[in-house]
Design an enzyme around this catalytic site. Structure first.
Site, PDB file in Angstrom:
ATOM      1  CD  GLU A 145     -22.999   2.274  94.601  1.00  0.00           C
ATOM      2  OE1 GLU A 145     -23.952   2.846  94.032  1.00  0.00           O
ATOM      3  OE2 GLU A 145     -23.151   1.350  95.430  1.00  0.00           O
ATOM      4  CG  HIS A 167     -20.427   3.495 100.358  1.00  0.00           C
ATOM      5  ND1 HIS A 167     -21.323   3.924  99.418  1.00  0.00           N
ATOM      6  CD2 HIS A 167     -20.000   4.607 101.014  1.00  0.00           C
ATOM      7  CE1 HIS A 167     -21.446   5.241  99.509  1.00  0.00           C
ATOM      8  NE2 HIS A 167     -20.647   5.677 100.472  1.00  0.00           N
ATOM      9  CG  ASN A 208     -27.692   0.910  87.434  1.00  0.00           C
ATOM     10  OD1 ASN A 208     -27.251  -0.069  86.841  1.00  0.00           O
ATOM     11  ND2 ASN A 208     -28.969   1.028  87.756  1.00  0.00           N
ATOM     12  NE  ARG A 229     -26.356  -1.979 102.884  1.00  0.00           N
ATOM     13  CZ  ARG A 229     -26.571  -0.990 102.014  1.00  0.00           C
ATOM     14  NH1 ARG A 229     -25.748  -0.830 100.979  1.00  0.00           N
ATOM     15  NH2 ARG A 229     -27.575  -0.157 102.190  1.00  0.00           N
ATOM     16  CG  ASP A 262     -23.791   3.675 102.309  1.00  0.00           C
ATOM     17  OD1 ASP A 262     -23.334   2.749 101.621  1.00  0.00           O
ATOM     18  OD2 ASP A 262     -24.991   3.986 102.318  1.00  0.00           O
TER      19      ASP A 262
END
Length: 319
Positions: free
Chosen positions: A198, A262, A161, A296, A18
């Protein structure tokens, strides 16, 4: 499109998901991201993008032992709004109540010091959207003098979600007015594993407002989509926005860069070249829940532009 002779990208910073990079008027790049332990918020700064990789980190906030924001500190972003620094992040209540573990809400911190790695960070509390459900991944942007809040949130009346919402802000830690639904998971590539929209990020260029976002589960199915509106349109009118029916960035199996998403946007040292900042994995053999896998990594690559003025994200494995 990509040139086949370009070199494959290496991560800029390993084990940072992120990622968010802000280039400020003081000439520094500021970096923050989710740490694998999900227990704190770190900042680092450098004069160059490459310098962020080795820059010293400072923990500016650490989760309390209990309470509403004491678990799973996710996706911090650093912004300079109305003359002060703000970090926006999501957190869950204490895991002592297991049913509340994934009940994130969004929060803000403020620092009035010129250098956000110094001075004190003040906890400004929850950013209340008026909808008391799971929410995360907040970002802010200013357009025509108005500060906007943009985030992901679950709605009990919409399957899935999380969806994307936008609202104007009264202060850098308070929204004003009812949230407007911007996007919901609807295409097949947005619904793999989980129905998710998101991680929104804003880019203003070529007379348009572009919003990238991420969709599907956080494994190799994770991919990025794109919305856009004319810069003179009413950004709070759903009719102002167009949504790409296809993802703009997805897994590159050929070169083994998986689940790109992200993202954030920044600019290169030349002040003009737009850079895409995102996370991805370099393998798919994840043991257990992908959420708890630390690998990640933060990648950075130049964004290209088509003749019609829209961004060309290319593939994650090429610059």
């Amino acid at each position: 499109m990509e040139n086949d002779v370009e070199e494959l990208l290496e991560p800029l910073i390993e084990q940072r998901a992120d990622p968010y990079i802000h280039r400020h008027t003081d000439g520094y790049y500021y970096f923050t991201a989710s740490v694998p332990q999900y227990d704190r918020i770190e900042l680092r700064r450098a004069k160059t993008i490459e310098g962020l990789a080795s820059a010293q980190t400072r923990t500016v906030w650490r989760k309390p032992d209990s309470g509403p924001c004491s678990e799973l500190i996710w996706a911090p972003e650093i912004h300079h709004n109305h003359g002060a620094w703000y970090v926006y992040f999501a957190a869950a209540p204490s895991r002592e109540i297991k049913s509340k573990l994934f009940q994130h809400r969004m929060y803000a911190l403020r620092n009035t010091n010129a250098n956000p790695l110094e001075g004190e960070w003040e906890f400004m509390g929850q950013v209340d959207t008026g909808i008391d459900t799971f929410c995360l991944d907040a970002t802010t942007f200013t357009h025509k003098g108005q500060l906007y809040y943009l985030w992901a949130q679950k709605h009990d009346d919409i399957e899935g979600n999380s969806n994307l919402y936008i609202a104007p802000m009264k202060t850098p830690w308070q929204i004003e007015g009812a949230p407007m639904l911007l996007s919901r998971p609807e295409f097949e590539w947005e619904c793999r594993g989980f129905r998710v929209n998101e991680g929104p990020s804003v880019l203003k260029k070529n007379g348009r407002i572009f919003i990238s976002y991420s969709a599907s589960a956080t494994d190799e199915n994770y991919a990025m989509g794109l919305l856009w509106a004319d810069e003179n349109a009413n950004l709070l009118d759903p009719a102002s926005w167009t949504k790409s029916p296809e993802p703009v960035l997805r897994t590159c199996f050929e070169h083994k860069i998986y689940g790109p998403g992200h993202n954030s946007f920044t600019v290169a040292e030349d002040g003009a070249t737009v850079l895409l900042v995102y996370h991805a994995r370099t393998y798919t053999e994840i043991e257990g829940d992908p959420l708890w896998n630390p690998d990640r990594h933060t990648f950075v690559k130049p964004l290209r532009w088509r003749d019609d003025g829209t961004p060309d994200f290319g593939r994650p494995s090429l610059g």
